[in-house]
Design a protein around this motif. Structure first.
Motif, PDB file in Angstrom:
ATOM      1  N   ALA A 267     -27.215  41.782 -40.831  1.00  0.00           N
ATOM      2  CA  ALA A 267     -26.889  40.797 -41.859  1.00  0.00           C
ATOM      3  C   ALA A 267     -27.673  39.484 -41.668  1.00  0.00           C
ATOM      4  O   ALA A 267     -28.219  38.853 -42.624  1.00  0.00           O
ATOM      5  CB  ALA A 267     -25.311  40.734 -41.922  1.00  0.00           C
ATOM      6  N   GLY A 268     -27.804  39.033 -40.571  1.00  0.00           N
ATOM      7  CA  GLY A 268     -28.431  37.695 -40.314  1.00  0.00           C
ATOM      8  C   GLY A 268     -29.731  37.722 -40.010  1.00  0.00           C
ATOM      9  O   GLY A 268     -30.332  36.587 -39.929  1.00  0.00           O
ATOM     10  N   LEU A 269     -30.415  38.871 -40.182  1.00  0.00           N
ATOM     11  CA  LEU A 269     -31.767  38.869 -39.933  1.00  0.00           C
ATOM     12  C   LEU A 269     -32.722  38.768 -41.282  1.00  0.00           C
ATOM     13  O   LEU A 269     -32.328  39.631 -42.177  1.00  0.00           O
ATOM     14  CB  LEU A 269     -32.319  40.213 -38.918  1.00  0.00           C
ATOM     15  N   SER A 270     -33.772  37.954 -41.238  1.00  0.00           N
ATOM     16  CA  SER A 270     -34.372  37.837 -42.553  1.00  0.00           C
ATOM     17  C   SER A 270     -35.875  37.776 -41.972  1.00  0.00           C
ATOM     18  O   SER A 270     -36.895  38.060 -43.016  1.00  0.00           O
ATOM     19  CB  SER A 270     -34.289  36.144 -43.208  1.00  0.00           C
ATOM     20  N   SER A 271     -36.228  37.817 -40.840  1.00  0.00           N
ATOM     21  CA  SER A 271     -37.736  37.836 -40.284  1.00  0.00           C
ATOM     22  C   SER A 271     -37.636  38.149 -38.865  1.00  0.00           C
ATOM     23  O   SER A 271     -36.727  37.937 -38.361  1.00  0.00           O
ATOM     24  CB  SER A 271     -38.448  36.610 -40.682  1.00  0.00           C
ATOM     25  N   TYR A 272     -38.917  38.606 -38.400  1.00  0.00           N
ATOM     26  CA  TYR A 272     -38.974  38.818 -36.835  1.00  0.00           C
ATOM     27  C   TYR A 272     -40.348  37.871 -36.608  1.00  0.00           C
ATOM     28  O   TYR A 272     -41.132  38.036 -36.960  1.00  0.00           O
ATOM     29  CB  TYR A 272     -39.106  40.211 -36.552  1.00  0.00           C
ATOM     30  N   GLU A 273     -39.919  37.392 -35.377  1.00  0.00           N
ATOM     31  CA  GLU A 273     -40.954  36.331 -34.609  1.00  0.00           C
ATOM     32  C   GLU A 273     -41.298  36.760 -33.515  1.00  0.00           C
ATOM     33  O   GLU A 273     -40.339  37.151 -32.400  1.00  0.00           O
ATOM     34  CB  GLU A 273     -40.499  34.987 -34.566  1.00  0.00           C
ATOM     35  N   ALA A 274     -42.468  37.217 -33.406  1.00  0.00           N
ATOM     36  CA  ALA A 274     -43.201  37.521 -32.078  1.00  0.00           C
ATOM     37  C   ALA A 274     -44.262  36.428 -31.568  1.00  0.00           C
ATOM     38  O   ALA A 274     -44.788  35.857 -32.382  1.00  0.00           O
ATOM     39  CB  ALA A 274     -43.703  38.993 -32.293  1.00  0.00           C
ATOM     40  N   THR A 275     -44.162  36.385 -30.163  1.00  0.00           N
ATOM     41  CA  THR A 275     -44.835  35.639 -29.481  1.00  0.00           C
ATOM     42  C   THR A 275     -46.313  36.262 -28.792  1.00  0.00           C
ATOM     43  O   THR A 275     -46.162  36.973 -28.261  1.00  0.00           O
ATOM     44  CB  THR A 275     -44.146  34.799 -28.505  1.00  0.00           C
TER      45      THR A 275
END
Length: 486
Positions: A267-275
């Motif tokens: 529910a709280g995920l809107s995007s995924y950040e990768a490094t």
């Protein structure tokens, strides 16, 4: 031997013997014939299927036939009727010359050897024939049952995705869709290569039995997974490029990832950040890097877990762009603002990056903002915020860019001479005479006939105009002097 043949008595005896043999043969052959005629009997054979011959199934379809089997009464020897298989009795109709519509046709038949027909019921059949039509329909899949707890069913992959339905013209219009059914019983994994038989249904969901479907079966993959969410992929960077290099393009092989988990964890995920670690790049050009994608905390898995990223770098270059306008933001309500320094209200910036990106860059791609939110009236030295396209940087990032902004409060309006009657204990009755001429609240109101016309006040009889303006200007002046140097 010739001696015997020449003997007359021998020839007489031989002739007698031949006569006896011939008589015996004649009487033995005719006796069974008389017996066969006597032993014939009849038999009833029920439900002999009516076969169809000569029918063009590619062009026509039989929509009705008033009889599909017949009753036969036959006659023959008992041995023939007892031991002949029922398959030896054939009944058919000939549709080689049939045309669309209703036609009554005689029945043809064939019987085993030695058996004759006494009666056939019915002896003719009424047949209705219509032209055959074909139409394509998308294949849909219906699921029955449920997957394992916490799992959900995704969109099926169907091969082929369409099927052709052939029916009489009057029946084809009733077809709503073509579908197959998958039974679920607590599955927790994707169902692969499932063969399903297709059937046509009408708008009420009832199967149309006579529909000819091609192909009759399809292969289906049905995803059965935990709840998932597709997230846009954002790539940030760690590590340093060599000083002479700049990023020109970073292209992942896909720009979204799929995260699996409970509905609460998603529910709280809107995007995924990768490094992405840039320290592995040591020369200009294109390099393929592998980007590890760990599942977010609280989720079960992520797909893909490893992503290929194409990174393009070039020798760094610089470009100077003039007359980039400064935008004012955050001016409080009631204030007006203007940029006093620089007088042009614009700046010149030198930026660095890959030559291909710099060639596409102009002042319209750059935003320079003076944010004065929360500042009061006065002169302020405001730090400028510069927004640049990705992979473009200021050539001198340590340089502090400022602008002088003057915030002005609106001029105080002149007061009117309306007296304050808020302290009166009782609101007086309205009269034609101004309220300020009353000497005391106990004095009786004057009538219009006795009112003194010279008592009507004018603006000049109130607070002097110069005094009012002087106070207002002094207030502004104090504010200006108190914020100088802020």
């Amino acid at each position: 031997m010739d001696k015997w043949m020449k003997n007359n008595n021998f020839n007489k005896i031989l002739a007698l013997a031949l006569a006896i043999i011939l008589w015996t043969i004649v009487h033995v052959d005719t006796a069974p014939t008389s017996q066969t005629t006597v032993n014939k009997e009849s038999k009833i054979i029920e439900n002999v299927k009516i076969e169809v011959k000569g029918f063009d199934e590619d062009k026509y379809v039989i929509t009705s036939q008033d009889a599909v089997s017949v009753r036969l009464e036959v006659l023959g020897k008992k041995s023939d009727l007892t031991y002949k298989f029922s398959d030896a009795y054939k009944v058919w109709i000939d549709l080689s010359n049939i045309q669309p519509g209703d036609t009554t046709l005689p029945l043809h038949y064939s019987l085993p050897s030695g058996v004759t027909l006494q009666d056939i019921n019915p002896n003719e059949v009424n047949v209705r024939v219509e032209l055959r039509n074909t139409k394509s329909f998308p294949v849909s899949i219906v699921t029955k049952g449920k997957p394992a707890a916490g799992y959900q069913v995704g969109a099926p992959v169907i091969d082929p995705a369409e099927a052709q339905v052939t029916l009489a013209s009057s029946e084809l219009s009733k077809v709503s869709k073509v579908q197959g059914t998958i039974e679920l019983d607590g599955e927790s994994e994707t169902i692969k290569d499932k063969k399903l038989k297709l059937y046509a249904v009408d708008s009420s969901g009832n199967e149309i039995k006579d529909a000819v479907i091609e192909p009759s079966t399809v292969t289906v993959d049905l995803p059965v997974t935990m709840p998932f969410k597709s997230l846009p992929l954002d790539i940030s960077f760690t590590g340093q490029l060599p000083g002479a290099l700049a990023l020109s393009r970073v292209l992942p092989e896909q720009d979204t990832v799929t995260v699996y988990g409970t509905e609460e964890s998603l529910a709280g995920l809107s995007s995924y950040e990768a490094t992405l670690n840039l320290s592995a790049i040591d020369s200009a050009g294109t390099k393929e890097l592998k980007l590890e994608l760990p599942a977010p905390e609280g989720t079960v898995k992520i797909e893909p877990a490893v992503l290929n990223v194409s990174v393009v770098t070039s020798e760094v270059a610089e470009k100077t762009i003039d007359n980039i306008p400064i935008k004012l933001e955050g001016v409080d309500n009631g204030l007006s603002a203007r940029i006093t320094d620089p007088a042009s209200k614009a700046v010149t910036l030198t930026v660095s990056g890959a030559p291909a990106l710099l060639n596409q860059l102009d002042k319209n791609n750059i935003s320079v903002v003076a944010d004065v939110v929360g500042l009061k009236a006065g002169n302020h030295a405001v730090t400028l915020h510069v927004s640049l396209p990705r992979f473009i940087a200021l050539a001198n990032a340590s340089q502090r860019l400022t602008a002088t902004v003057e915030l002005l409060a609106p001029a105080t309006p002149e007061p009117t001479a309306t007296p304050d009657n808020s302290s009166a204990a009782v609101t007086p009755e309205p009269t034609t005479e101004p309220a300020f001429v009353e000497e005391s609240p106990t004095a009786p109101p004057q009538s219009p006939d006795t009112a003194d016309p010279t008592a009507t006040p004018t603006p000049s009889e109130g607070v002097p105009e110069n005094g009012a303006n002087s106070g207002a200007l002094n207030g502004v002046g104090n504010n200006v002097s108190s914020t100088d140097g802020t």
